[in-house]
Design a protein around this motif. Sequence first.
Motif, PDB file in Angstrom:
ATOM      1  N   GLU A  27       0.375  -0.916   0.120  1.00  0.00           N
ATOM      2  CA  GLU A  27      -0.292   0.073   0.124  1.00  0.00           C
ATOM      3  C   GLU A  27       0.769   1.122   0.197  1.00  0.00           C
ATOM      4  O   GLU A  27       1.546   0.961   0.518  1.00  0.00           O
ATOM      5  CB  GLU A  27      -1.292   0.128   0.994  1.00  0.00           C
ATOM      6  N   LEU A  28       0.433   2.475  -0.360  1.00  0.00           N
ATOM      7  CA  LEU A  28       1.154   3.191  -1.007  1.00  0.00           C
ATOM      8  C   LEU A  28       0.147   4.810  -0.495  1.00  0.00           C
ATOM      9  O   LEU A  28      -1.014   4.631  -1.268  1.00  0.00           O
ATOM     10  CB  LEU A  28       2.144   3.456  -1.997  1.00  0.00           C
ATOM     11  N   PHE A  29       1.221   5.790  -0.005  1.00  0.00           N
ATOM     12  CA  PHE A  29       0.175   6.768   0.469  1.00  0.00           C
ATOM     13  C   PHE A  29       1.015   7.611   0.237  1.00  0.00           C
ATOM     14  O   PHE A  29       2.407   7.993   1.080  1.00  0.00           O
ATOM     15  CB  PHE A  29       0.091   6.581   2.050  1.00  0.00           C
ATOM     16  N   ILE A  30       1.136   8.984  -0.526  1.00  0.00           N
ATOM     17  CA  ILE A  30       1.987   9.727  -0.554  1.00  0.00           C
ATOM     18  C   ILE A  30       1.589  11.525  -0.837  1.00  0.00           C
ATOM     19  O   ILE A  30       0.190  11.499  -1.014  1.00  0.00           O
ATOM     20  CB  ILE A  30       2.016   9.980  -2.309  1.00  0.00           C
ATOM     21  N   PHE A  31       2.180  12.212  -0.199  1.00  0.00           N
ATOM     22  CA  PHE A  31       1.440  13.573  -0.221  1.00  0.00           C
ATOM     23  C   PHE A  31       2.918  14.007   0.007  1.00  0.00           C
ATOM     24  O   PHE A  31       3.882  14.448  -0.066  1.00  0.00           O
ATOM     25  CB  PHE A  31       1.067  13.849   1.770  1.00  0.00           C
ATOM     26  N   GLY A  32       2.792  15.948   0.163  1.00  0.00           N
ATOM     27  CA  GLY A  32       3.693  16.906   0.159  1.00  0.00           C
ATOM     28  C   GLY A  32       3.326  18.356  -0.487  1.00  0.00           C
ATOM     29  O   GLY A  32       2.000  18.077  -1.237  1.00  0.00           O
ATOM     30  N   PRO A  33       3.798  19.295  -0.022  1.00  0.00           N
ATOM     31  CA  PRO A  33       3.112  19.852  -1.318  1.00  0.00           C
ATOM     32  C   PRO A  33       3.236  20.536  -2.051  1.00  0.00           C
ATOM     33  O   PRO A  33       4.448  19.722  -2.976  1.00  0.00           O
ATOM     34  CB  PRO A  33       4.339  21.518  -0.199  1.00  0.00           C
ATOM     35  N   ALA A  34       2.731  21.590  -2.925  1.00  0.00           N
ATOM     36  CA  ALA A  34       3.114  21.854  -4.271  1.00  0.00           C
ATOM     37  C   ALA A  34       3.123  20.333  -5.311  1.00  0.00           C
ATOM     38  O   ALA A  34       1.916  19.833  -4.742  1.00  0.00           O
ATOM     39  CB  ALA A  34       4.701  21.759  -4.425  1.00  0.00           C
ATOM     40  N   GLU A  35       3.943  20.451  -6.581  1.00  0.00           N
ATOM     41  CA  GLU A  35       3.087  19.299  -7.643  1.00  0.00           C
ATOM     42  C   GLU A  35       4.197  18.297  -8.089  1.00  0.00           C
ATOM     43  O   GLU A  35       3.904  17.373  -8.818  1.00  0.00           O
ATOM     44  CB  GLU A  35       3.094  20.240  -8.684  1.00  0.00           C
ATOM     45  N   THR A  36       4.745  18.210  -6.916  1.00  0.00           N
ATOM     46  CA  THR A  36       6.192  16.918  -7.339  1.00  0.00           C
ATOM     47  C   THR A  36       5.163  15.913  -7.285  1.00  0.00           C
ATOM     48  O   THR A  36       5.128  14.612  -7.683  1.00  0.00           O
ATOM     49  CB  THR A  36       7.290  17.358  -5.797  1.00  0.00           C
ATOM     50  N   LYS A  37       4.664  15.508  -5.906  1.00  0.00           N
ATOM     51  CA  LYS A  37       3.426  14.905  -5.971  1.00  0.00           C
ATOM     52  C   LYS A  37       2.388  14.267  -6.887  1.00  0.00           C
ATOM     53  O   LYS A  37       2.522  12.718  -6.994  1.00  0.00           O
ATOM     54  CB  LYS A  37       2.764  14.636  -3.858  1.00  0.00           C
ATOM     55  N   THR A  38       2.711  14.774  -7.537  1.00  0.00           N
ATOM     56  CA  THR A  38       0.981  14.647  -7.955  1.00  0.00           C
ATOM     57  C   THR A  38       1.904  13.900  -9.919  1.00  0.00           C
ATOM     58  O   THR A  38       1.621  13.347 -10.773  1.00  0.00           O
ATOM     59  CB  THR A  38       0.103  15.908  -9.265  1.00  0.00           C
ATOM     60  N   LYS A  39       4.035  15.027  -9.827  1.00  0.00           N
ATOM     61  CA  LYS A  39       4.141  14.607 -11.083  1.00  0.00           C
ATOM     62  C   LYS A  39       4.764  12.245 -10.579  1.00  0.00           C
ATOM     63  O   LYS A  39       4.874  11.134 -11.439  1.00  0.00           O
ATOM     64  CB  LYS A  39       5.540  14.748 -10.543  1.00  0.00           C
ATOM     65  N   LEU A  40       4.781  12.170  -9.692  1.00  0.00           N
ATOM     66  CA  LEU A  40       4.939  10.778  -8.826  1.00  0.00           C
ATOM     67  C   LEU A  40       3.768  10.183  -9.641  1.00  0.00           C
ATOM     68  O   LEU A  40       3.784   8.983  -9.870  1.00  0.00           O
ATOM     69  CB  LEU A  40       5.209  10.877  -6.847  1.00  0.00           C
ATOM     70  N   GLN A  41       2.885  10.315  -9.215  1.00  0.00           N
ATOM     71  CA  GLN A  41       1.346   9.597  -8.905  1.00  0.00           C
ATOM     72  C   GLN A  41       0.670   9.386 -10.659  1.00  0.00           C
ATOM     73  O   GLN A  41       0.425   8.725 -10.912  1.00  0.00           O
ATOM     74  CB  GLN A  41       0.479  10.941  -9.227  1.00  0.00           C
ATOM     75  N   ASP A  42       1.748  10.692 -11.707  1.00  0.00           N
ATOM     76  CA  ASP A  42       1.355  10.670 -12.831  1.00  0.00           C
ATOM     77  C   ASP A  42       1.795   8.913 -13.956  1.00  0.00           C
ATOM     78  O   ASP A  42       1.517   8.609 -14.391  1.00  0.00           O
ATOM     79  CB  ASP A  42       1.818  12.041 -13.726  1.00  0.00           C
ATOM     80  N   ILE A  43       3.319   8.865 -13.192  1.00  0.00           N
ATOM     81  CA  ILE A  43       4.266   8.311 -13.405  1.00  0.00           C
ATOM     82  C   ILE A  43       3.417   6.840 -12.691  1.00  0.00           C
ATOM     83  O   ILE A  43       3.225   5.808 -13.589  1.00  0.00           O
ATOM     84  CB  ILE A  43       5.546   8.937 -12.734  1.00  0.00           C
ATOM     85  N   ILE A  44       2.784   7.097 -11.813  1.00  0.00           N
ATOM     86  CA  ILE A  44       2.701   5.823 -11.184  1.00  0.00           C
ATOM     87  C   ILE A  44       1.742   5.073 -12.588  1.00  0.00           C
ATOM     88  O   ILE A  44       1.408   4.237 -12.907  1.00  0.00           O
ATOM     89  CB  ILE A  44       2.278   6.061  -9.817  1.00  0.00           C
ATOM     90  N   TYR A  45       0.911   6.022 -12.938  1.00  0.00           N
ATOM     91  CA  TYR A  45      -0.996   5.638 -13.500  1.00  0.00           C
ATOM     92  C   TYR A  45      -0.039   5.509 -15.443  1.00  0.00           C
ATOM     93  O   TYR A  45      -0.766   4.203 -15.404  1.00  0.00           O
ATOM     94  CB  TYR A  45      -1.362   6.706 -13.555  1.00  0.00           C
ATOM     95  N   HIS A  46       1.056   6.141 -15.517  1.00  0.00           N
ATOM     96  CA  HIS A  46       1.565   6.043 -16.996  1.00  0.00           C
ATOM     97  C   HIS A  46       2.192   5.443 -16.976  1.00  0.00           C
ATOM     98  O   HIS A  46       2.064   4.322 -18.151  1.00  0.00           O
ATOM     99  CB  HIS A  46       1.439   7.501 -17.014  1.00  0.00           C
TER     100      HIS A  46
END
Length: 139
Positions: free
Chosen positions: A87-106
């Motif tokens: 299980e993975l939980f990602i959090f943080g400020p700004a957009e780096t977390k969403t870039k990590l999420q995008d890599i996971i999805y794509h």
Amino acid sequence: MKNWKKQTGVWIDSSQAIIITLFDGKENITEIKSGIENKVYHDDEGHKGTFSGNRHGFDEQKFNERSKNQLNSFLNNVLSQVKESDELFIFGPAETKTKLQDIIYHQKLIDIHKLKSVQTASKMSPNQILANVKNFYKN
């Protein structure tokens, strides 16, 4: 009762990632520095605005490309540290977390069903990050 799932929380911004892994009643903290340059104008280039024409634009383009490659390398390094998690939980400020999420999805380097949540969070101390991850998985 022991937890047999490997639960991971990642606090991430453009300068570092702090990875908390909870497994079998133990916790492990790993810190990864990004190494991403964040200064467009380097010391040998003079002050902002001193270049005109194509040279300044070319230098900025090279910097942007270099920063993009450094970010991708950093995010792939983080993913290599968490790919064995259940299980993975990602959090943080700004957009780096969403870039990590995008890599996971794509790129599908990690099963997307393992990604439980991506949340915005401010700057935190390692103890606050640990408490946040424990609280997230307690629920």
